[in-house]
Design an enzyme around this catalytic site. Structure first.
Site, mmCIF file in Angstrom:
data_model
loop_
_atom_site.group_PDB
_atom_site.id
_atom_site.type_symbol
_atom_site.label_atom_id
_atom_site.label_comp_id
_atom_site.label_asym_id
_atom_site.label_seq_id
_atom_site.Cartn_x
_atom_site.Cartn_y
_atom_site.Cartn_z
ATOM 1 N N SER A 201 0.833 -1.199 0.000
ATOM 2 C CA SER A 201 0.000 0.000 0.000
ATOM 3 C C SER A 201 0.870 1.252 0.000
ATOM 4 C CB SER A 201 -0.950 -0.034 1.195
ATOM 5 O OG SER A 201 -1.917 0.970 1.097
ATOM 6 N N ASP A 354 -2.738 6.209 -3.754
ATOM 7 C CA ASP A 354 -1.503 5.587 -3.265
ATOM 8 C C ASP A 354 -1.027 4.524 -4.259
ATOM 9 O OD1 ASP A 354 -3.528 3.782 -2.745
ATOM 10 O OD2 ASP A 354 -2.837 3.255 -0.742
ATOM 11 N N ASP A 356 -0.939 1.286 -4.621
ATOM 12 C CA ASP A 356 -1.807 0.195 -5.066
ATOM 13 C C ASP A 356 -3.222 0.680 -5.367
ATOM 14 O OD1 ASP A 356 -2.607 0.637 -2.476
ATOM 15 O OD2 ASP A 356 -2.510 -1.451 -1.840
ATOM 16 N N ASP A 358 -5.803 1.840 -3.739
ATOM 17 C CA ASP A 358 -7.039 1.552 -3.011
ATOM 18 C C ASP A 358 -7.457 2.745 -2.149
ATOM 19 O OD1 ASP A 358 -5.054 1.283 -1.078
ATOM 20 O OD2 ASP A 358 -5.705 -0.692 -0.384
#
Length: 664
Positions: A201, A354, A356, A358
């Site tokens: 993340s 961010d 990734d 999400d």
């Protein structure tokens, strides 16, 4: 230990002697020595031995303890840990130049490396074989694998696919970096048994992780979580015998075809397409912060006709995240370049995702021309309010079917969203932190539809699934958590930064159409429903010693809870580890080390250890509700200042109290 290390190169006797002496002197933990022995016994190459030897030679006992004091635990969220050590050994550096990523990931049982990716994948695949057998499914298990642009992410994804295939599982691997929400979507769309995302993340560049999803597209929860964890943690070596060739799985590359299907579904999140088409004056700046968001968000904004610019320096994959201190859209620093571009372009809105993709952070231009960074609670409340209100305006929701509609938030997310939902007659369900619990609720609502009507649920259009949910189950309108994660539909079973960006751009377009700034729209919501403010804080404790401090501190809030805080009496304590707590639908909340304290003045305090970072988190909540009608804007301004000062004092008090608890 000599016998176990005898096959390794180097002076084994000397290494053993120095390790034993370090244990006797209290410099190395017993668990560290046990895990060093275990790793070196089955080492596939000299890399492990040479790295340990160099750290012992340098008396780097703290580094060895951090790397080996435990085996990286496969928890309910998967794995997360350092993939580059605090000290990089010569063996790990390999052929890499000084300014490059090390050739090999961090050696250690408590690190994110090939050893732990191997273990995790074999454990997951073993569980899937068992699950298929119990369900009388004869087909090979199938998994979908995605990765972000972090260091070693691509290599870890390749190892996971290879190990899965050699253990009798088909693997569909994305041909380049892709976001967490697209993986969640792809698992369901491809009717796979599970999914894996290699990501950490928004953690620092030296971290990486391994997240696991089940066939519903949500992160694994019970009973699957415990079953997978048991399989993974029973594996202590990288060595295994591959299945016979005729029983091995296939590795298939996937890419643009999934992107297109996912984007068509994302388009259904827009509730007022006509308003979007007329929103030419809205100016947007977007940054993917060197991550996966650029894959989907840029073409989506183009497809929808938004007027946007992308921060060019941050529009490339780079695991170093060189333009930011941290690739976390929660932090104002991460949005600095985007805000600067917005000032130059006179943009109304900045959105950032961010690595990734999400999570989404946003900054908006205030009436005075300055840019304001919104909190996750504020962004989520704007989204919840706009989507509920617009669904009523469009006739999708009405007074009769509103009780079948639901928003979902975590216990540590603002109560403003609950006030908005209840005003419109919707249900507000609260869950533990983690979108996997929201994903579980979406699975429950899908299963509540009569079986004969949901046979092909994944293949139905958004309009068809909405009709079924409103008629037979619960219609999910919005879900979110204060940590910048949002979702506006059930075709993704995790937080969706791609969807969040286009949903929030629609909110900004709505404000612009009304000749308002977004912060003016937020103040209108506060004036109507009450002023809700939150403050989040955390105390960071790294390494093996830090983990002990976090555990000790978290335990103290359970064994010695507050009786009063800043002169206000504690009137209710919810201990989620020891109490039996149900949500508004009567579902039992899983056990978690978290306590929530309600004070007589309406303030709330929630405390929990982070599940992904070496910190303990504090969530502070305060509110003021209008007694009659609405707050006028002058009154609202005074209330904001009073509540802000109160939350600052509360956080100061909590930090001093925590220090006192640790010193006892």
């Amino acid at each position: 230990m000599t016998e176990q290390l005898a096959a390794m190169s180097g002076n084994v006797e000397e290494l053993n002697s120095r390790i034993e002496r370090a244990v006797a002197d209290g410099q190395l933990m017993q668990s560290t020595v046990k895990n060093i022995r275990s790793l070196l016994t089955a080492a596939p190459t000299d890399l492990y031995f040479n790295s340990v030897h160099q750290l012992v030679d340098g008396c780097e006992w703290s580094e060895l303890n951090d790397r080996f004091y435990q085996t990286l635990a496969f928890g309910t969220g998967g794995l997360r840990g350092r993939t580059i050590g605090k000290i990089v050994t010569t063996a790990e550096c390999g052929a890499a130049r000084e300014d490059e990523r090390p050739q090999f990931p961090c050696v250690g049982t408590n690190a994110m490396n090939f050893f732990n990716v191997n273990r995790a994948t074999r454990g997951l695949v073993a569980y899937l074989h068992d699950w298929n057998e119990r369900q009388k499914i004869s087909a090979k298990p199938k998994i979908v694998i995605a990765h972000d642009p972090r260091f070693f992410s691509k290599e870890f994804a390749e190892v996971a696919a290879k190990v899965a295939a050699e253990n009798g599982c088909d693997a569909c691997v994305f041909d380049g970096p892709r976001s967490v929400p697209e993986l969640s979507f792809a698992v369901r769309y491809l009717k796979a048994n599970a999914g894996i995302v290699i990501t950490a993340s928004h953690n620092p560049p030296y971290d990486n992780g391994y997240k696991v999803y089940f066939s519903d597209g949500a992160q694994v929860i019970e009973p699957h979580a415990s079953g997978i964890i048991a399989k993974v943690n029973a594996i202590t070596t990288e060595s295994f015998t591959p299945f016979p060739k005729d029983r091995q799985g296939k590795v298939t590359m996937i890419g643009k075809e999934i992107d297109q299907v996912y984007m068509r579904r994302l388009e259904t999140l827009i509730l007022d397409p006509q308003m979007i088409r007329e929103a030419k004056s809205l100016r947007i700046v977007y940054t993917p912060l060197h991550g996966t968001g650029s894959v989907i968000i840029k073409p989506m904004l183009t497809r929808l006709g938004f007027n946007f610019r992308v921060v060019p320096e941050q529009d490339r994959f780079d695991g170093r995240f060189p333009t930011v201190k941290s690739p976390n859209p929660e932090n104002s620093e991460a949005l600095t370049m985007a805000v600067d571009l917005a000032q130059k372009e006179d943009a109304d809105l900045v959105v950032a995702t961010d690595p990734d993709c999400d999570r989404m952070g946003a900054a908006v231009r205030r009436k005075d021309g300055k840019m304001l960074l919104l909190t996750g609670n504020q962004t989520g409340s704007l989204l919840a309010w706009y989507r509920i209100k617009t669904l009523f305006d469009k006739g999708v929701l009405n007074e009769q079917n509103a009780p079948r509609a639901v928003i979902i938030k975590t216990f540590v997310t603002t109560d403003l969203q609950k006030a908005i939902a209840e005003h419109y007659g919707l249900r507000c369900v609260e869950t533990l932190t983690g979108f996997k619990y929201i994903g579980a609720k979406l699975g429950k609502y899908e299963r509540a539809i009569p079986e004969q009507l949901r046979q092909n649920y994944v293949d139905l259009t958004e309009q068809e699934t909405r009709r079924l949910r409103l008629a037979h189950s619960s219609f999910y309108v919005f879900g979110g958590e204060e940590s910048y994660g949002y979702s506006g539909a059930d075709f993704v079973r995790d937080k969706d930064g791609n969807g969040a960006v286009i949903m929030f751009c629609e909110v900004a377009a709505y404000a612009k159409a009304r000749r308002q700034t977004v912060d003016q729209l937020l103040d209108e919501i506060f004036s109507t429903f009450g002023y809700f403010a939150e403050k989040n804080g955390s105390l960071v404790f790294e390494g093996a010693e830090g983990a002990k401090k976090i555990e000790r501190l978290a335990d103290s809030y359970s064994t010695k809870p507050f009786s009063q805080v800043l002169g206000s009496r504690v009137v209710e304590i919810k201990n989620f580890e020891t109490n039996m707590i149900e949500d508004v639908e009567g579902d039992l909340i899983p056990k978690e080390k978290m306590s929530i304290f309600a004070l007589e003045d309406g303030t709330r305090i929630a405390i929990r250890p982070s599940g992904t970072e070496p910190k303990i988190k504090y969530y502070l909540f305060a509110q003021r509700r209008p007694e009659n009608g609405k707050f006028d804007f002058a009154h609202l301004s005074r209330i904001k200042a009073q509540v802000s000062e109160k939350l600052d004092r509360l956080w100061d008090w909590l930090q001093k109290d925590a220090e006192s608890r640790l010193n006892k």
